[in-house]
Design an enzyme around this catalytic site. Sequence first.
Site, mmCIF file in Angstrom:
data_model
loop_
_atom_site.group_PDB
_atom_site.id
_atom_site.type_symbol
_atom_site.label_atom_id
_atom_site.label_comp_id
_atom_site.label_asym_id
_atom_site.label_seq_id
_atom_site.Cartn_x
_atom_site.Cartn_y
_atom_site.Cartn_z
ATOM 1 N N ASN A 102 1.921 4.648 5.116
ATOM 2 C CA ASN A 102 1.852 4.620 3.940
ATOM 3 C C ASN A 102 2.725 5.676 3.249
ATOM 4 O O ASN A 102 2.843 6.733 4.021
ATOM 5 C CB ASN A 102 0.369 4.840 3.544
ATOM 6 C CG ASN A 102 0.063 4.785 1.715
ATOM 7 O OD1 ASN A 102 0.606 4.112 1.266
ATOM 8 N ND2 ASN A 102 -0.536 6.057 1.532
ATOM 9 N N HIS A 104 2.931 8.243 0.284
ATOM 10 C CA HIS A 104 2.148 8.809 -1.007
ATOM 11 C C HIS A 104 2.950 9.772 -1.519
ATOM 12 O O HIS A 104 3.760 10.470 -1.105
ATOM 13 C CB HIS A 104 0.971 9.510 -0.107
ATOM 14 C CG HIS A 104 0.047 9.881 -1.015
ATOM 15 N ND1 HIS A 104 -0.770 9.194 -1.881
ATOM 16 C CD2 HIS A 104 0.005 11.527 -1.484
ATOM 17 C CE1 HIS A 104 -1.538 10.064 -2.650
ATOM 18 N NE2 HIS A 104 -0.989 11.480 -2.516
ATOM 19 N N SER A 131 5.083 12.044 0.805
ATOM 20 C CA SER A 131 4.929 11.935 2.562
ATOM 21 C C SER A 131 4.773 10.497 3.028
ATOM 22 O O SER A 131 4.195 9.543 2.420
ATOM 23 C CB SER A 131 3.211 12.884 2.893
ATOM 24 O OG SER A 131 3.266 13.972 2.126
ATOM 25 N N ASP A 140 -5.397 8.726 2.520
ATOM 26 C CA ASP A 140 -4.395 9.577 2.256
ATOM 27 C C ASP A 140 -4.625 10.970 3.241
ATOM 28 O O ASP A 140 -3.849 12.118 2.950
ATOM 29 C CB ASP A 140 -4.207 10.216 0.717
ATOM 30 C CG ASP A 140 -4.142 9.065 -0.199
ATOM 31 O OD1 ASP A 140 -3.334 8.098 0.160
ATOM 32 O OD2 ASP A 140 -4.315 9.091 -1.425
#
Length: 212
Positions: A102, A104, A131, A140
């Site tokens: 992912n 973020h 990130s 997260d």
Amino acid sequence: MLASGRGSNLQALLDAITAGALDARVVGVFSDRAGAPALARARDAGIPALALSPRDHPSRDAFDIALFDAVEATAPDLIICAGYMRLLGDAVVAPRSARMVNIHPSLLPDFKGLHTHRQALAAGATRHGASVHFVTADLDGGPVIAQAEVPVFAGDDEATLSARVLEREHPLLVETVRLLAQGRIALGDGGVSFDGRVLHAPLQLAANNRFA
Ligand code: GAR
């Protein structure tokens, strides 16, 4: 790729692939929003694009299962969440953590969740960024692979700061996906490894778009 909105990170990957700068292929784009511009970007590039509506499913888990059935039908080596804004349940995340990442918009572990630029400004942060991390059940909170940092200037507002971060998100995602596609990054029991060595801190994207 999973995306809920604008799709500029998807576009950055597509542009890098088209330019011959990234040896990868996007095999499908999936969304929880039928109107997501990311889907249009995918279709324009001739990539299968599918939206599933959460309202058509009786529960979050049922939606997640339907979504990942569709995702796995494209046999991806890697699943990339790029602005996918819906929570994913443990049942679909846990078996895929090592091949799902992912992006973020913060320097994790700072500023998890939503409105990260607002959070950074409210905290008086002097540095901020983005990130790329492996996705785990911890929202997260999965192991961070790489980051790109930007300064926060006096007078910044959410718009100026988010634009500065987004400009670095695109090369950050492209360069991290390059390492993943090359098999140089892996998630193991000891955390993230790079070229077979456990990383003790995330890779940092330098101004020349190389990792320091
Ligand atoms: C990006 O800033 C991404 O980091 C963020 O959403 C934006 C999507 O932009 N993701 C999250 O906040 C995930 N929690 P895009 O649709 O133009 O790529």
